[in-house]
Design an enzyme around this catalytic site. Sequence first.
Site, PDB file in Angstrom:
ATOM      1  N   ASP A 150       7.093  -2.544   8.505  1.00 48.91           N
ATOM      2  CA  ASP A 150       6.394  -2.795   7.210  1.00 48.91           C
ATOM      3  C   ASP A 150       6.342  -1.655   6.548  1.00 48.91           C
ATOM      4  O   ASP A 150       6.466  -1.181   5.305  1.00 48.91           O
ATOM      5  CB  ASP A 150       5.058  -3.839   7.487  1.00 48.91           C
ATOM      6  CG  ASP A 150       5.513  -5.105   7.949  1.00 48.91           C
ATOM      7  OD1 ASP A 150       6.451  -5.410   8.077  1.00 48.91           O
ATOM      8  OD2 ASP A 150       4.398  -5.264   8.370  1.00 48.91           O
ATOM      9  N   HIS A 171       0.773  -1.272   0.035  1.00 48.37           N
ATOM     10  CA  HIS A 171      -0.004   0.376  -0.035  1.00 48.37           C
ATOM     11  C   HIS A 171       0.816   1.396  -0.024  1.00 48.37           C
ATOM     12  O   HIS A 171       0.642   2.200  -0.933  1.00 48.37           O
ATOM     13  CB  HIS A 171      -1.045   0.118   1.168  1.00 48.37           C
ATOM     14  CG  HIS A 171      -2.069  -1.034   1.110  1.00 48.37           C
ATOM     15  ND1 HIS A 171      -1.744  -2.378   1.496  1.00 48.37           N
ATOM     16  CD2 HIS A 171      -3.414  -0.873   0.994  1.00 48.37           C
ATOM     17  CE1 HIS A 171      -2.886  -2.930   1.478  1.00 48.37           C
ATOM     18  NE2 HIS A 171      -3.925  -2.147   1.205  1.00 48.37           N
ATOM     19  N   HIS A 182      -0.561  -3.760   9.559  1.00 47.02           N
ATOM     20  CA  HIS A 182       0.790  -4.126   9.148  1.00 47.02           C
ATOM     21  C   HIS A 182       1.561  -3.512  10.407  1.00 47.02           C
ATOM     22  O   HIS A 182       0.986  -2.705  11.257  1.00 47.02           O
ATOM     23  CB  HIS A 182       1.412  -2.948   8.141  1.00 47.02           C
ATOM     24  CG  HIS A 182       1.165  -3.567   6.356  1.00 47.02           C
ATOM     25  ND1 HIS A 182       2.005  -4.515   6.313  1.00 47.02           N
ATOM     26  CD2 HIS A 182       0.478  -3.255   5.692  1.00 47.02           C
ATOM     27  CE1 HIS A 182       1.602  -4.943   5.078  1.00 47.02           C
ATOM     28  NE2 HIS A 182       0.747  -4.098   4.605  1.00 47.02           N
TER      29      HIS A 182
END
Length: 298
Positions: A260, A216, A256
């Site tokens: 990350d 993302h 996450h």
Amino acid sequence: MNGDATHLRSRNRQHINKRNGFSHSNGAVKESKDDHRCHDHDNVNLMIKKKSGMENGKINCSDKCGLFEKAYFMRWKAEDVLGVVRYHPIPCVFAACMLFFMGVEYTLRMIPASSPPFDLGFVVTLPLNRLLASRPGLNNFLAGLNTVFVGMQTAYILWTWLVEGRPRATISALFMFTCRGVLGYVTQLPVPEDFLGSGVDFPVGNVSFFLFYSGHVAASVIASVDMKRMQRWEMAWAFDALNVLQVVRLLSTRGHYTIDLVVGVGAGILFDSLAGKYLEKHAVGITASGGYSALYAM
């Protein structure tokens, strides 16, 4: 008669002095050839001592210590050291942080294997996590908005290639997601216990997903970097702001870990750079007909 005898004695005395290594001229004693040979022998000995690093009974560092004498730091002065702090404060802060975390690394007690991972981002967003857990409707709404943002990233990245003919962002995304798949598979992290899933979140349906690193965030960075390169500043700042909100939501829902998300930012920048080097090397672009055409420096 006496004059001749005196002259003979003088000539004999000069001959004897020459045999002994001395000659008189104008009242001064001059060195003979033997003395010159003696001095030459001394000079040879001195040269040998210099080559061996010894002179006057002391070690000569001109050869033995030449590596350090020519070193960069040997030319430093006090004002140079102070100038580093004055003109380069950020690297100095990094150096102080490095020393600090070296101490932390040797004194910090590691998390036991039976305990869940410690994540400072989870600690900071704990109130939001509890809020979303108590309001599933709000969680689904925010997940839906985040999915729309992912669609915006994808649409822009494909637009730059299919419409504008600039494949750099698309190649960056391909590099990024491939590397993410490899890393996510070889080191599989556990999904946090308090993960808040949503049926409208991406990937849709709460399917299993790789945690490391955040695709993302990385895809958003790739799109934002391309916008800035094209001087689309308003779009770039909007994407950056939405990316920050995305980070907060992913931490709040435990979608996450913090690491990350941070690595996702670096991955977006890295793979954009690699895609640029790839295009510079090949200097061609894929066209719809399957052929190749010259690329602009984008």
